[in-house]
Design a protein around this motif. Structure first.
Motif, PDB file in Angstrom:
ATOM      1  N   ALA A   1       0.827  -1.205   0.000  1.00 30.04           N
ATOM      2  CA  ALA A   1       0.000   0.000   0.000  1.00 30.04           C
ATOM      3  C   ALA A   1       0.862   1.255   0.000  1.00 30.04           C
ATOM      4  N   GLN A   2       1.948   1.246   0.783  1.00 32.01           N
ATOM      5  CA  GLN A   2       2.851   2.404   0.825  1.00 32.01           C
ATOM      6  C   GLN A   2       3.534   2.612  -0.518  1.00 32.01           C
ATOM      7  N   ALA A   3       3.979   1.510  -1.138  1.00 33.48           N
ATOM      8  CA  ALA A   3       4.636   1.620  -2.445  1.00 33.48           C
ATOM      9  C   ALA A   3       3.678   2.150  -3.502  1.00 33.48           C
ATOM     10  N   LEU A   4       2.450   1.624  -3.498  1.00 34.35           N
ATOM     11  CA  LEU A   4       1.458   2.083  -4.474  1.00 34.35           C
ATOM     12  C   LEU A   4       1.073   3.540  -4.231  1.00 34.35           C
ATOM     13  N   GLU A   5       1.009   3.920  -2.960  1.00 36.41           N
ATOM     14  CA  GLU A   5       0.692   5.309  -2.640  1.00 36.41           C
ATOM     15  C   GLU A   5       1.795   6.246  -3.136  1.00 36.41           C
ATOM     16  N   THR A   6       3.051   5.818  -2.969  1.00 37.29           N
ATOM     17  CA  THR A   6       4.185   6.612  -3.453  1.00 37.29           C
ATOM     18  C   THR A   6       4.131   6.759  -4.970  1.00 37.29           C
ATOM     19  N   ILE A   7       3.866   5.659  -5.665  1.00 35.86           N
ATOM     20  CA  ILE A   7       3.779   5.699  -7.132  1.00 35.86           C
ATOM     21  C   ILE A   7       2.631   6.618  -7.564  1.00 35.86           C
ATOM     22  N   HIS A   8       1.487   6.493  -6.885  1.00 35.00           N
ATOM     23  CA  HIS A   8       0.324   7.326  -7.224  1.00 35.00           C
ATOM     24  C   HIS A   8       0.613   8.805  -7.004  1.00 35.00           C
ATOM     25  N   ASN A   9       1.179   9.151  -5.841  1.00 36.50           N
ATOM     26  CA  ASN A   9       1.451  10.554  -5.527  1.00 36.50           C
ATOM     27  C   ASN A   9       2.481  11.152  -6.486  1.00 36.50           C
ATOM     28  N   ARG A  10       3.532  10.368  -6.783  1.00 39.86           N
ATOM     29  CA  ARG A  10       4.567  10.877  -7.681  1.00 39.86           C
ATOM     30  C   ARG A  10       4.016  11.073  -9.093  1.00 39.86           C
TER      31      ARG A  10
ATOM     32  N   PRO B   1      14.468   3.923  -2.225  1.00 36.86           N
ATOM     33  CA  PRO B   1      14.491   2.942  -1.127  1.00 36.86           C
ATOM     34  C   PRO B   1      15.839   2.260  -0.925  1.00 36.86           C
ATOM     35  N   SER B   2      16.701   2.308  -1.927  1.00 40.78           N
ATOM     36  CA  SER B   2      17.991   1.611  -1.823  1.00 40.78           C
ATOM     37  C   SER B   2      19.064   2.452  -1.147  1.00 40.78           C
ATOM     38  N   TYR B   3      18.757   3.678  -0.767  1.00 41.83           N
ATOM     39  CA  TYR B   3      19.778   4.570  -0.215  1.00 41.83           C
ATOM     40  C   TYR B   3      19.424   4.970   1.215  1.00 41.83           C
ATOM     41  N   ARG B   4      20.475   5.304   1.981  1.00 42.33           N
ATOM     42  CA  ARG B   4      20.281   5.725   3.369  1.00 42.33           C
ATOM     43  C   ARG B   4      20.243   7.247   3.451  1.00 42.33           C
ATOM     44  N   PHE B   5      19.347   7.761   4.280  1.00 41.35           N
ATOM     45  CA  PHE B   5      19.211   9.199   4.457  1.00 41.35           C
ATOM     46  C   PHE B   5      19.236   9.535   5.950  1.00 41.35           C
TER      47      PHE B   5
ATOM     48  N   ASN C   1       4.589  20.951   4.643  1.00 36.94           N
ATOM     49  CA  ASN C   1       5.423  20.582   5.785  1.00 36.94           C
ATOM     50  C   ASN C   1       6.628  19.801   5.288  1.00 36.94           C
ATOM     51  N   THR C   2       7.830  20.174   5.736  1.00 34.84           N
ATOM     52  CA  THR C   2       9.048  19.521   5.239  1.00 34.84           C
ATOM     53  C   THR C   2       9.088  18.038   5.595  1.00 34.84           C
ATOM     54  N   GLN C   3       8.495  17.656   6.716  1.00 35.57           N
ATOM     55  CA  GLN C   3       8.483  16.238   7.060  1.00 35.57           C
ATOM     56  C   GLN C   3       7.650  15.449   6.061  1.00 35.57           C
ATOM     57  N   ASP C   4       6.477  15.996   5.702  1.00 32.26           N
ATOM     58  CA  ASP C   4       5.639  15.345   4.691  1.00 32.26           C
ATOM     59  C   ASP C   4       6.356  15.317   3.346  1.00 32.26           C
ATOM     60  N   LEU C   5       7.073  16.408   3.031  1.00 32.60           N
ATOM     61  CA  LEU C   5       7.804  16.497   1.771  1.00 32.60           C
ATOM     62  C   LEU C   5       8.838  15.379   1.658  1.00 32.60           C
ATOM     63  N   PHE C   6       9.660  15.210   2.693  1.00 32.26           N
ATOM     64  CA  PHE C   6      10.721  14.210   2.628  1.00 32.26           C
ATOM     65  C   PHE C   6      10.189  12.793   2.790  1.00 32.26           C
ATOM     66  N   ASP C   7       9.105  12.628   3.566  1.00 32.70           N
ATOM     67  CA  ASP C   7       8.485  11.307   3.660  1.00 32.70           C
ATOM     68  C   ASP C   7       8.029  10.830   2.289  1.00 32.70           C
ATOM     69  N   SER C   8       7.522  11.769   1.482  1.00 31.12           N
ATOM     70  CA  SER C   8       7.033  11.420   0.149  1.00 31.12           C
ATOM     71  C   SER C   8       8.176  11.177  -0.831  1.00 31.12           C
ATOM     72  N   VAL C   9       9.160  12.072  -0.824  1.00 29.99           N
ATOM     73  CA  VAL C   9      10.229  12.001  -1.825  1.00 29.99           C
ATOM     74  C   VAL C   9      11.200  10.864  -1.549  1.00 29.99           C
ATOM     75  N   LEU C  10      11.568  10.649  -0.284  1.00 35.21           N
ATOM     76  CA  LEU C  10      12.596   9.659   0.031  1.00 35.21           C
ATOM     77  C   LEU C  10      12.140   8.226  -0.251  1.00 35.21           C
ATOM     78  N   LYS C  11      10.816   8.017  -0.343  1.00 43.67           N
ATOM     79  CA  LYS C  11      10.326   6.689  -0.704  1.00 43.67           C
ATOM     80  C   LYS C  11      10.709   6.307  -2.127  1.00 43.67           C
ATOM     81  N   LEU C  12      11.057   7.317  -2.928  1.00 44.09           N
ATOM     82  CA  LEU C  12      11.470   7.036  -4.309  1.00 44.09           C
ATOM     83  C   LEU C  12      12.887   6.490  -4.379  1.00 44.09           C
TER      84      LEU C  12
END
Length: 338
Positions: free
Chosen positions: A171-180, A219-223, A206-217
């Motif tokens: 669901a999280q992956a699909l939500e990320t794909i949908h939002n992007r 997944p192979s990297y550490r932030f 909100n910057t937290q919402d911004l990075f929560d959304s973008v960083l899901k793109l």
């Protein structure tokens, strides 16, 4: 008499040398005319044709030498009261722009006239503008589609392998794909109206919402996200595209197995976003924001130019510099807090 004779010889040689130099300059002018793609003609002091180039032959529809010594009116050219050349025909006047200058040969003055096709210049400018638009759009679309494809590929592999994955993860992956996909669609719609420039629709982000959304793109990297969340007044889809670009650049330039550091800060009425990577230092800072200049082998040099343009449209500032806190490079976004 011998002394006078010697002086006359020296004067004669001096004059001959100057004439040779002058003849070479005239010859060079004529050679340059032949290299130009625009029609060029030379008229004498009587306004008669004495030289032209091949494009001028195409302009009049016959070899220019067949009309040598013909008057300028034969080509529809007249000189007005201010000494400026122009076409008599209104259609030609609206299509062709005339550039002119004069030079002297012996004791005579000559008129050099260059004919510039305005319609051709406009078409070339329009073609160049469309090429730029296509480059920018393809660059931004590819930057968003690459991580989307990566997420969907990972989900497909899980399905094919029969691996157990929680419905929440799907669901999280699909939500990320949908939002992007939705944000990318909004961005393309805005950029399609380039004639009106990008019309920003600011809202609270909100910057937290911004990075929560973008960083899901990615997944192979550490932030590592530092600082407390702050509220930004930005266009959501355009600003997300900027963050995606900057993070993608940081990821590509980072050393292997190192984390990308993101810091948010508010100082004296200014919101700051720092994106840092541990990697090689910047060697040449002068060309970072030059369109279509890139240090990457397959780069197009569009990303940073686009990012700065969007940030400046938000009345902000984007800089790239060698980081002072870690060994690497940092991108700094400054935005007014109000």
């Amino acid at each position: 008499m011998a002394s006078i004779y010697d002086e006359l010889n020296r004067l004669s040689f001096s004059i001959q040398d100057k004439k040779d130099v002058y003849d070479q300059n005239i010859f060079l002018i004529y050679r340059l005319m032949e290299q130009l793609n625009e029609p060029v003609i030379v008229l004498n002091h009587n306004h008669c044709l004495i030289h032209a180039n091949i494009p001028f032959s195409r302009f009049i529809g016959k070899p220019w030498k067949t009309l040598r010594m013909a008057g300028s009116d034969k080509f529809g050219l007249v000189m007005d009261e201010q000494g400026e050349w122009q076409f008599q025909d209104k259609k030609k006047k609206s299509r062709w722009q005339l550039r002119q200058s004069q030079f002297q040969e012996s004791h005579d003055f000559y008129h050099l006239i260059i004919l510039i096709d305005i319609e051709k210049e406009i078409r070339q400018t329009q073609r160049h503008s469309w090429q730029q638009i296509i480059r920018v759009l393809s660059h931004e679309i590819r930057n968003s589609l690459t991580p989307i494809a990566s997420l969907s590929e990972a989900m497909l592999e899980d399905c094919q392998s029969g691996a157990e994955v929680s419905s929440q993860a799907y669901a999280q992956a699909l939500e990320t794909i949908h939002n992007r996909s939705k944000s990318l669609s909004e961005f393309v719609s805005k950029y399609a109206e380039l004639g009106k420039s990008i019309n920003l629709r600011k809202s609270v982000l909100n910057t937290q919402d911004l990075f929560d959304s973008v960083l899901k793109l990615f997944p192979s990297y550490r932030f590592q996200v530092l600082g407390e969340a702050i509220q930004l007044q930005v266009d959501k889809s355009a600003f997300e595209q900027v963050i995606i670009n900057l993070i993608k650049n940081a990821v590509e330039a980072a050393f292997e197995n190192t984390a990308i550091q993101i810091e948010v800060r508010n100082t004296r009425g200014v919101n700051y976003i720092f994106i840092r990577n541990v990697g090689h230092k910047i060697v040449n800072e002068d060309n970072l924001f030059v369109p279509y200049y890139s240090t990457k082998e397959d780069g197009q040099g569009i990303g940073l130019f686009f990012c700065r343009d969007i940030v400046e449209k938000h009345e902000g500032r984007l800089t790239l510099q060698n980081s002072q806190s870690i060994e690497g490079v940092e991108a700094i976004i400054e935005l007014p807090a109000n």
